[in-house]
Design an enzyme around this catalytic site. Sequence first.
Site, PDB file in Angstrom:
ATOM      1  CD  GLU A 145      -2.942  -0.800   2.458  1.00  0.00           C
ATOM      2  OE1 GLU A 145      -3.967  -1.484   2.503  1.00  0.00           O
ATOM      3  OE2 GLU A 145      -2.602  -0.012   3.368  1.00  0.00           O
ATOM      4  CB  CYS A 146       0.595   4.326   0.204  1.00  0.00           C
ATOM      5  SG  CYS A 146       0.725   6.108  -0.059  1.00  0.00           S
ATOM      6  CB  ALA A 147       5.201   3.705   1.852  1.00  0.00           C
TER       7      ALA A 147
END
Length: 476
Positions: free
Chosen positions: A363-365
């Site tokens: 997720e994301c990072a």
Amino acid sequence: MVVAAPASGSGKTTVATGLMAALRSRGLRVSPHKVGPDYIDPGYHTLASGRPGRNLDPWLVGEERIAPLFLHGSRGADLAVVEGVMGLFDGRGGTDFASTAHVARLLDAPVVLVVDAARQSRSVAALVHGFTTFDPRVRVGGVILNRVGSDRHEEMCRAALAGVAPVLGALRRDDAVETPSRHLGLVPAAERAAEAASAVARLGGLVAGSCDLDALVRLAATAPPLPGPAWTPPEPAGALGTTGSGTAGSGTKGSGTKGSGTTGPVAGRAAGSDAGRAPRSRPVVAVAGGAAFTFGYAEHMELLRAAGAEVAVFDPLRDEHLPEGTGALVIGGGFPEVHAAGLAANEALRREVAAFGGPIAAECAGLLYLCEELDGRRMCGRIRARARMTPRLTLGYREAVAGPSLLTRPGERYRGHEFHRTAVDPPGEPLFRWEGGAGGYGDALLTASYLHLHWAGVPEAAQRLVSSSRSPSVLR
């Protein structure tokens, strides 16, 4: 009790964190909670209370799960402090859904209103009167004045509030308790451990010396018992990876409210690792941690364990190898852009992640780390794309329709949250689609996107990941 405010920037985090620390210093077991999808404040709550900070977000998990999740997180505690989000009545869009007021109603908990008294005196009473009468279903039990300038200023504010609401404390302006911020909010506690611990101790002392702790404890005691069982991480039922609504807040599959399950503060191990604590008969799920990957919900670890996994935490900034026997990876959110140089320098781990043949949930990072580059620095290259910082903040709740991937099935609907200042090129074939946007990458062994999910609302995510994990012999 719920610590709320008329608006962001009023001092909720200062008061809530200080209150947790002050009450803990009195010998009370304090359960910390945060309304909304915020990952950073719970890190400070954890330092203040000694228990995992937990989020309560009706949008991400469904309003029917808020009380069960609260009961689960507060097992064994004497008192719970719930820090609100934004202004008391600010929810999704133009409604109060997922607002602090919404959560306070679901918990039937009294509200302590933190008011920034700077640059006003008698007008404080008009402001508080409006908040105490706006919604009769929300019980404002008292006020804590923040940024009071002098004894005279405090006297005027208290006199104005007489007959409007009890004043439970008054905090003076104190630059020494400021917490540093950057482009996405406060700097996470994990990135400044010693300084964060010192700041939390100062906050505890400030609140203890400025607030009526006895009155606050009495106010919290007015919250009635919550009906129903506590949430417990659901165990797999039948074949995994083929069914499941995937809809957070559906109130059907995986509600996790069948019974109380385990007892005691089960989340106490959520931030750690199971490595070495039991024979390696269960699949090992390696979860990225350390300063670069600080975003995660405590329930995710519990769901992975309930699904049959052994959880091992690793730090991509420091560890040159994945944990022994790793059969699946979880790489959550955080600030890889701040730590890009350190992540790039750990070439041994980057190569190992790139060659990893098992399932990966990112997720994301985590998405950025899996790309070929981030701001020109080499990353893992599992995803054929480049990531970069941008001046644009992308922020908000999303209701998305998924395509096929490791954790998702075509047509499933997910509720999530997006929060970043980066972009990925090329965007690829979007895994998730929502009104006005799309994004993500997915295949049979990968789910990677900007969308933050709370797995308590979609427990099949953890179950699908664990059931897809590979044994070391297969990976070799």
